[in-house]
Design a protein around this motif. Structure first.
Motif, short mmCIF file in Angstrom:
data_model
loop_
_atom_site.label_atom_id
_atom_site.label_comp_id
_atom_site.label_asym_id
_atom_site.label_seq_id
_atom_site.Cartn_x
_atom_site.Cartn_y
_atom_site.Cartn_z
N ILE A 1 -4.60 -4.54 4.79
CA ILE A 1 -5.13 -4.52 3.44
C ILE A 1 -4.70 -5.77 2.68
O ILE A 1 -3.57 -6.24 2.80
CB ILE A 1 -4.70 -3.25 2.68
N PRO B 1 -4.37 1.78 -7.03
CA PRO B 1 -5.32 1.25 -6.04
C PRO B 1 -6.04 0.00 -6.52
O PRO B 1 -6.56 -0.77 -5.70
CB PRO B 1 -6.28 2.42 -5.82
N GLY C 1 -0.21 2.27 -3.31
CA GLY C 1 -1.56 2.71 -2.96
C GLY C 1 -2.05 3.91 -3.76
O GLY C 1 -3.20 3.96 -4.19
N LYS C 2 -1.19 4.89 -3.99
CA LYS C 2 -1.60 6.09 -4.71
C LYS C 2 -1.65 5.88 -6.22
O LYS C 2 -2.53 6.40 -6.90
CB LYS C 2 -0.64 7.23 -4.38
N TYR D 1 -0.62 4.65 8.50
CA TYR D 1 0.12 5.44 7.53
C TYR D 1 1.57 5.77 7.89
O TYR D 1 2.31 6.22 7.04
CB TYR D 1 -0.63 6.74 7.24
N LYS E 1 -14.65 0.95 -1.99
CA LYS E 1 -13.35 1.59 -1.99
C LYS E 1 -12.23 0.56 -1.89
O LYS E 1 -12.39 -0.49 -1.27
CB LYS E 1 -13.25 2.59 -0.82
N ARG E 2 -11.10 0.90 -2.48
CA ARG E 2 -9.92 0.04 -2.40
C ARG E 2 -8.87 0.79 -1.58
O ARG E 2 -8.09 1.57 -2.11
CB ARG E 2 -9.39 -0.30 -3.79
N GLU E 3 -8.89 0.56 -0.29
CA GLU E 3 -7.99 1.23 0.64
C GLU E 3 -7.98 0.45 1.95
O GLU E 3 -8.87 -0.37 2.19
CB GLU E 3 -8.45 2.67 0.89
N TRP F 1 0.83 -1.20 0.00
CA TRP F 1 0.00 0.00 0.00
C TRP F 1 0.87 1.25 0.00
O TRP F 1 0.60 2.22 -0.71
CB TRP F 1 -0.95 0.00 1.19
#
Length: 448
Positions: free
Chosen positions: A270, A236, A232-233, A259, A246-248, A228
């Motif tokens: 995740i 996703p 992640g950015k 984070y 959502k995919r997070e 991630w």
């Protein structure tokens, strides 16, 4: 640490030993000399130290070293550690150790990329001198004192049948208990750091005396903890879709848990989207970019909690559910699908390469529709030690195409409780035999 653990380790080793030669020779301890080639590697040095220690304990005489390997030693019995018997032309198997005994001395040698020479010394101490190691530390060495040594001449060898033989230690040098949680109640009983480091060294030495180790090269463990942070950015779509679409990562206790760079384990929450072919391609591309350091590509999904698995339609299509079964109870087919995709791509690059997946919790049971590619390796984490259930579990994976597997029990508590653990040794041995029968080439227990 007790004798029952020793029995387990002997079972784990599944060693093959052979000896030839019927003559018996008598050696006076004062005549023994221990020598190593110059320069000697660290394994030979450790093996020589083990030999000298045990000879001193058993005979009461400290063996004198020779200054150099070719020093004249007439009338002495020279034990050459790290030097091969010149008459032995047979190739050495992985991790194999051999020793040869003749009227004038002995040779201890082994496969050079491993602890083979140390294993040769341990086999000699066990087979010829009757040494036993009933607990970690030198005070756990059991032996009968001898005023002279009666040795059988000839050549003997020890080689592991199982490629991996591991019980993970509970103490490591430099890693100490922290005063928090349940440990705080018992803090007065926690040993000082120096004692903890010594315990860690003793555990490692004891495992070597038991000839634990491995040479499979199989690489596994939760593989995507930092994905991630890395993707992640930008991508996703690589990650599991939650029920809200959502995919997070799921929000855990705080933003810090997810984070911050100092807590990468937060990303274990995740999971991936195993139906996405781009995920398999990214895994293989990363393996190539890293220089293909191992032929086995780790595709083991991130650890628990048992939530956050992908809810997208394509992943749900891969699941094979039984009537009355809840969503998420059996997710094996989707992860076999992903492992197969990685295995096929890897094989195009290197015919010897493959993928390693976990059979763990939601993926413990064999797939119901998918069949494994021949280059998919399965590390099986059983939640039972009952032999009929294990037979069904391991046999099911074999029928699904798993050619090579590891037995990777997650809890020794399946065997031992605070009650009297009668029958522990035989149960663990029988479990290992079921595993061997069904294709397991290694065992990795967590933990001592």
């Amino acid at each position: 640490m007790t004798l029952r653990t020793v029995y387990l380790v002997v079972a784990l080793a599944c060693a093959a030993a052979q000896a030839r030669g019927a003559e018996t020779i008598t050696i006076q301890p004062a005549d023994i000399r221990v020598v190593m080639p110059s320069p000697a590697n660290s394994i030979a040095e450790q093996a020589a130290a083990e030999l000298r220690l045990h000879l001193r304990l058993i005979t009461g005489v400290e063996p004198a070293p020779l200054a150099v390997a070719d020093e004249p030693a007439e009338g002495k019995f020279v034990m050459r550690v790290g030097a091969a018997d010149p008459d032995d032309k047979e190739p050495l198997a992985p991790e194999e150790g051999r020793y040869a005994i003749g009227p004038a001395g002995a040779f201890f040698y082994g496969e050079g990329r491993s602890n083979g020479v140390l294993f040769a010394v341990c086999a000699f101490l066990e087979d010829q001198l009757g040494a036993r190691w009933i607990m970690p530390g030198d005070r756990g060495i059991a032996f009968e004192p001898r005023t002279e040594l009666k040795l059988s001449t000839g050549r003997a060898k020890w080689a592991p049948v199982m490629q991996e033989r591991k019980i993970r230690p509970y103490a490591r040098p430099g890693v100490y208990p922290q005063k928090k949680g349940y440990v705080e109640e018992f803090w007065d009983f926690v040993m000082p750091k120096e004692g903890y480091d010594q315990l860690a060294r003793d555990l490692r030495q004891w495992q070597l005396r038991m000839r634990m180790g491995g040479h499979s090269g199989v690489n596994y463990g939760h593989a995507f903890n930092l994905w991630w942070k890395k993707y992640g950015k930008t991508n996703p779509e690589y990650f599991a879709m939650k029920k809200d679409g959502k995919r997070e990562p799921e929000q855990a206790n705080s933003d810090k848990y997810i984070y911050t760079a100092d807590n990468p384990k937060g990303f274990q929450n995740i999971k991936l989207c195993p139906s996405n072919p781009a995920v398999a391609k990214r895994i293989v591309d990363d393996w190539v970019a890293a220089g293909k350091r191992t032929k086995w590509i780790n595709v083991c999904e991130n650890d628990s909690p048992p939530v956050n698995f992908c809810e997208c339609p394509e992943c749900r299509k891969l699941d094979v559910m039984k009537d009355g079964e809840k969503s998420g109870e059996h997710l094996t087919d989707r992860y076999v699908h992903m492992a197969n995709a990685v295995a096929r791509l890897a094989r195009e690059i290197d015919p010897e390469a493959g993928a390693v997946m976990y059979a763990y919790n939601e993926t413990e049971q064999p797939p119901r529709r998918e069949k494994l590619e021949p280059n998919v390796f399965v590390v099986i984490v059983p939640t039972t030690a009952e032999l009929p259930k294990l037979e069904t579990l391991l046999g099911g994976w074999r029928q699904a195409g798993a050619r090579q597997t590891f037995l990777r029990p997650n809890l020794i508590l399946y065997y031992e409780t605070t009650a009297l653990p009668l029958g522990l040794e035989k149960q663990m041995f029988d479990v290992l035999q079921v595993a061997r029968k069904n294709g397991c080439i290694g065992a990795d227990y967590d933990s001592l």
